[in-house]
Every structure is written in structure tokens, then in C-alpha cells.
Design an enzyme around this catalytic site. Structure first.
Site, PDB file in Angstrom:
ATOM      1  N   HIS A  71       0.859  -1.181   0.000  1.00 27.86           N
ATOM      2  CA  HIS A  71       0.000   0.000   0.000  1.00 27.86           C
ATOM      3  C   HIS A  71       0.894   1.229   0.000  1.00 27.86           C
ATOM      4  CE1 HIS A  71      -3.099   2.876   1.110  1.00 27.86           C
ATOM      5  NE2 HIS A  71      -4.021   1.927   1.033  1.00 27.86           N
ATOM      6  N   ASP A  72       0.810   2.035  -1.063  1.00 30.91           N
ATOM      7  CA  ASP A  72       1.761   3.136  -1.209  1.00 30.91           C
ATOM      8  C   ASP A  72       1.563   4.249  -0.199  1.00 30.91           C
ATOM      9  OD1 ASP A  72      -0.628   3.874  -2.392  1.00 30.91           O
ATOM     10  OD2 ASP A  72       0.254   4.642  -4.249  1.00 30.91           O
ATOM     11  N   THR A  96      -8.770   9.061   4.150  1.00 29.34           N
ATOM     12  CA  THR A  96      -8.541   7.813   3.433  1.00 29.34           C
ATOM     13  C   THR A  96      -7.533   8.068   2.318  1.00 29.34           C
ATOM     14  OG1 THR A  96      -9.625   5.926   2.361  1.00 29.34           O
ATOM     15  CG2 THR A  96     -10.410   8.134   1.755  1.00 29.34           C
ATOM     16  N   SER A  97      -6.977   7.010   1.785  1.00 27.77           N
ATOM     17  CA  SER A  97      -5.882   7.148   0.813  1.00 27.77           C
ATOM     18  C   SER A  97      -6.267   8.010  -0.386  1.00 27.77           C
ATOM     19  CB  SER A  97      -5.438   5.766   0.324  1.00 27.77           C
ATOM     20  OG  SER A  97      -4.970   4.991   1.388  1.00 27.77           O
ATOM     21  N   HIS A 144      -9.366  18.625 -51.302  1.00 29.66           N
ATOM     22  CA  HIS A 144      -9.032  17.249 -51.713  1.00 29.66           C
ATOM     23  C   HIS A 144      -7.584  17.138 -52.178  1.00 29.66           C
ATOM     24  CE1 HIS A 144     -13.355  16.273 -51.604  1.00 29.66           C
ATOM     25  NE2 HIS A 144     -13.521  17.454 -52.200  1.00 29.66           N
ATOM     26  N   GLN A 215     -15.476   9.029  -1.877  1.00 32.04           N
ATOM     27  CA  GLN A 215     -14.141   8.538  -1.538  1.00 32.04           C
ATOM     28  C   GLN A 215     -13.168   8.831  -2.665  1.00 32.04           C
ATOM     29  OE1 GLN A 215     -13.892   4.973   0.766  1.00 32.04           O
ATOM     30  NE2 GLN A 215     -11.783   4.542   0.204  1.00 32.04           N
ATOM     31  N   SER A 265      19.330  11.921 -43.976  1.00 30.20           N
ATOM     32  CA  SER A 265      19.230  10.498 -44.255  1.00 30.20           C
ATOM     33  C   SER A 265      20.603   9.867 -44.082  1.00 30.20           C
ATOM     34  CB  SER A 265      18.728  10.259 -45.687  1.00 30.20           C
ATOM     35  OG  SER A 265      18.910   8.911 -46.082  1.00 30.20           O
ATOM     36  N   LYS A 271      18.857  14.550 -48.648  1.00 32.12           N
ATOM     37  CA  LYS A 271      17.521  14.620 -48.043  1.00 32.12           C
ATOM     38  C   LYS A 271      17.389  15.729 -47.001  1.00 32.12           C
ATOM     39  CE  LYS A 271      14.499  12.306 -48.663  1.00 32.12           C
ATOM     40  NZ  LYS A 271      14.147  11.025 -48.037  1.00 32.12           N
ATOM     41  N   SER A 310      -4.278   2.394 -12.029  1.00 32.97           N
ATOM     42  CA  SER A 310      -3.148   2.005 -12.874  1.00 32.97           C
ATOM     43  C   SER A 310      -3.161   2.773 -14.191  1.00 32.97           C
ATOM     44  CB  SER A 310      -3.178   0.495 -13.137  1.00 32.97           C
ATOM     45  OG  SER A 310      -4.427   0.109 -13.699  1.00 32.97           O
TER      46      SER A 310
END
Length: 433
Positions: A71-72, A96-97, A144, A215, A265, A271, A310
Site C-alpha cells: 500500500h503506497d 482515506t488514501s 481534396h 471517496q 538520411s 535529403k 493504474s
């Protein structure tokens, strides 16, 4: 986050050092207010600040503790206790976290927003300078990818300036929406922490209070934030793609700067490639890749789960750092862009006046010819030019269906006709300046 595509000032916001400093500030500010409310001793709150404000939090030590706690936030608080001593027992009272994690994330996103807005300001300044420089530089407009009618290069850039004005407003709105604080305790009921603590922490951290946090801060805010970044990234790409097209050998109306000693290049010494704007296209894809996961983070289980966590550990730094880098790279490209008005004029002339076909058709209708007949006459002569059979004006003069005098026809090929309202557009975009 890829170091190659990051500026140190943006990366620093997401460093472990910065994160733990923000975590401590949240906890310490909460302790200060709790002491004022009589929840914890004032001397303990003072000691927490005194011992922790200049402390260096050891990320390796926190990682070591987390390997046991899994738990971080608990690992961090344990490390803080090693620094602060027994007064640390008064930290995190009723919290709380997520109170720490979400509030910290809001601070980091808000600070990142400030950098992004600065980046857009630099792009806007570059576009304004170059647009005014080429306000009346004629170039061909394309639809176009095909020649359409004349515009000016300044008008092209003015359009991008207007777009980045919108980008700035989007980022300002995104910052306002994301910069909220939640110190409401488990499931957001304030059962064990006074709402006054939340207000105090919000004020100290430059945030507003989240009206209802279950929370966690509701993730629709984050979805809107990353969506805004995705739109801004798409604006970056649109200008980058335009420059890439203009740099094509067959067009060569504008070109990225090519520094002395630069190589294009490994195989072909001749180039000169649009590598910066190609890179911007790729960075825009990276930023947009954060949008869908951010949208999917909105639907958490009940009051909370951590399926978003995450995702945000990745997209938070990646999207903001890459967009920050992209904006400054784009500004640099525009500031140093090589512009070739003579090639623009050559390209306008390549089709021998076909870009004036609409004006000829309209003049015929005003002279009494039906639109259908006027269109047919102009198009048939235009197709001869496409086939390389001759000059457009000569064909028109020789066509009995084109009933306009030669001098009137010639006047219809005036390039200045297409630039007469440039001032109107510039005033809309830049004001009277």
C-alpha cells in the site's frame, strides 16, 4: 513518459520527489486545520510542519516499506513517521488514501495545465507573427489536395491561430474542472473528518472543493480533461500535417528549418525531411491514446474501486508531458519555418489560370447565361488545360459560348480579387491590431 519527448519542467511535476512533497503538504495542511478544530494538539501539527517541510522523502525507502505493506500511502506515512517521530500518529486522522491520491493528482494536472497553456501561448505568438508577415502572400488553396482558388499564406496561419485560441480556452476550462480537492474520508461521508478540513486544504493547494466525492473524485472530470488534451493534440497534428504537405518536393511552399550540420538520411545525403512535424503527428497519437481509457475510468464500482488507478499513473504524466513537448516543438517549427513565396506563385500559375474558373462562370451568369450552360462552357475549356492542350484564357476567348469581351475576361484573372477581404478575417482573428 519518454525522456526524449519531455521537457524537464513538465517531467518534474510527475517526479517521485514532487509527488511525495505534495502528499506531505496535503497531510500537513489537514493536520493544521484539525489542530485549529481541536481534533489534534496544535504542537503536534506544528512539529509535523517543522520536521517535514524541508525533509527529503526517500523514494527507495518508501518502495522498501511498500513491498511489505502492499500500500503506497501507508508506506509513505510510515516513512514520514520515521522523519517526524511520535507526532506523526496525528497524521491522516479520519482521512482515506484517495483523499491524498486524488487531491495530489488534481494538483499535478492543474500545474501541468499551466504549462500547456503557456505552450499554446507560444504557438499563438508564433502564428500571429508569421501570419502578419505573410498577410498578403498569395498561395493556392486546395480542396481534396487539388488546386481550388487563391488564398494567402497569412490567411492559412490565421485559421490555425483561431483554432489555438479555442485550444487555450479548452485548456483553461479543463484546468478549472480538474482542480478539485477531496478530503472527505471513507466513502465520502465526512464521518471522521470535518468538512472544514477539506475547504482549508483546497484553499492551501489552490483547488476548489469537490461537491460530492464518494471517496474518489468523480472521473467524468478526468475524462473531460484528457478529452480536451486529445483535441488540442489533434490541432497540433493538423498544422503539422499541413507543413508536411507543403514541404513535399513537388510543392515546396514551406519547409522546416534545416540547421547547419543536420543530416536528413543515413543513405541519401541530399535529403531534407519534415522530421519535426512527423514527430508531432506521432506525439498527437500518443496524447489521444489517453482519451479512451480516461472515458472508461468514469464507471467505477459503487463508491469506488481502483481500476482507474493504474491507468492514471500512466496517462497522467504521459499525456501532459508529451503534449507540453509537442506544443513547444510546434512553436519552434512555426517560428523558424522557411517560407517560399516564389514557389507559391509558381504553383498558382501551374494550371494557367484554372483557379479563376468560378469567377468566369459567375461573370457569365451575370451576363445572362444560365448557370448550367456557363458551368459546361467553363468546364470543357478547363479540361483542355488539364490535358495540356493550351492556355485557359486563350480557350475562353475562342469559345463562342463565352460572351464576355476579352478585356473583361482578362480582368477576371486578377489575383488581387481573392485577397480583398483579408483584413476582415484578420480583424476577426487578431482584433484591430
Amino acid at each position: 513518459m519518454i525522456t526524449r519527448y519531455s521537457r524537464p519542467v513538465a517531467a518534474a511535476i510527475w517526479s517521485q520527489e514532487t509527488k511525495y512533497k505534495i502528499w506531505f503538504e496535503i497531510e500537513a495542511h489537514a493536520a493544521t486545520k484539525m489542530a485549529e478544530l481541536g481534533v489534534i494538539p496544535k504542537e503536534s501539527a506544528d512539529a509535523i510542519w517543522a520536521k517535514g517541510k524541508d525533509a527529503t522523502f526517500d523514494a527507495d525507502r518508501i518502495d522498501e516499506i511498500e513491498r511489505t505493506t502492499k500500500h503506497d500511502v501507508i508506506a509513505f506515512l510510515t516513512h514520514v513517521a520515521e522523519i517526524v517521530g511520535e507526532e506523526a500518529r496525528f497524521l491522516h486522522q479520519g482521512m482515506t488514501s484517495s483523499d491524498v491520491l486524488d487531491t495530489c493528482f488534481a494538483v499535478q494536472l492543474a500545474r501541468s495545465s499551466d504549462l500547456l497553456i503557456e505552450g499554446v501561448d507560444r504557438v499563438l505568438a508564433a502564428l500571429e507573427t508569421r501570419a502578419k508577415e505573410h498577410k498578403y502572400t498569395p498561395t493556392v488553396g486546395r480542396s481534396h489536395g487539388i488546386h481550388a482558388e487563391p488564398v494567402t499564406f497569412g490567411l492559412k496561419l490565421a485559421g490555425y491561430h483561431a483554432e489555438f485560441q479555442r485550444a487555450k480556452r479548452r485548456l483553461i476550462t479543463a484546468k478549472e474542472e480538474i482542480a478539485t480537492c477531496a478530503i472527505s474520508g471513507a466513502v465520502g461521508t465526512f464521518a471522521n473528518v470535518d468538512p472544514a478540513v477539506e475547504q482549508y486544504v483546497a484553499d492551501q493547494m489552490g483547488l476548489t472543493v469537490e461537491p460530492v466525492s464518494t471517496q474518489v473524485i468523480p472521473r467524468d472530470r478526468h475524462a473531460a480533461f484528457f478529452a480536451a488534451l486529445g483535441v488540442v493534440a489533434s490541432s497540433v497534428e493538423r498544422l503539422a500535417v499541413e507543413i508536411r504537405h507543403l514541404q513535399r518536393t513537388e510543392v515546396l511552399e514551406a519547409e522546416e528549418f534545416f540547421d547547419k550540420g543536420q543530416k536528413g538520411s543515413s543513405a541519401m545525403p541530399h535529403k531534407r525531411n519534415p522530421i519535426l512535424t512527423e514527430n508531432l503527428t506521432g506525439l498527437a497519437r500518443l496524447v489521444r491514446s489517453a482519451v479512451t481509457p480516461a472515458m472508461e475510468n468514469v464507471a467505477l464500482w459503487h463508491e469506488r474501486d481502483i481500476s482507474h488507478s493504474s491507468v492514471e499513473r500512466g496517462i497522467g504524466p504521459d499525456a501532459t508531458i508529451h503534449l507540453d513537448f509537442a506544443l513547444h516543438r510546434l512553436a519552434n517549427v512555426v517560428e523558424r519555418l522557411n517560407v517560399y513565396p516564389e514557389n507559391m506563385q509558381k504553383n498558382i500559375d501551374r494550371l494557367g489560370g484554372l483557379v479563376h474558373s468560378q469567377r468566369v462562370m459567375l461573370a457569365l451568369t451575370q451576363a445572362g447565361v444560365s448557370r448550367e450552360d456557363a458551368y459546361a462552357a467553363v468546364q470543357e475549356n478547363a479540361m483542355k488545360v488539364w490535358r495540356g492542350e493550351g492556355a485557359f484564357l486563350d480557350f475562353l476567348k475562342a469559345d463562342d459560348r463565352v460572351t464576355l469581351p476579352a478585356d473583361q475576361l482578362e480582368a477576371l484573372f486578377d489575383l488581387g480579387y481573392h485577397t480583398k477581404n483579408v483584413d476582415v478575417v484578420f480583424k476577426r482573428v487578431f482584433g484591430d491590431a
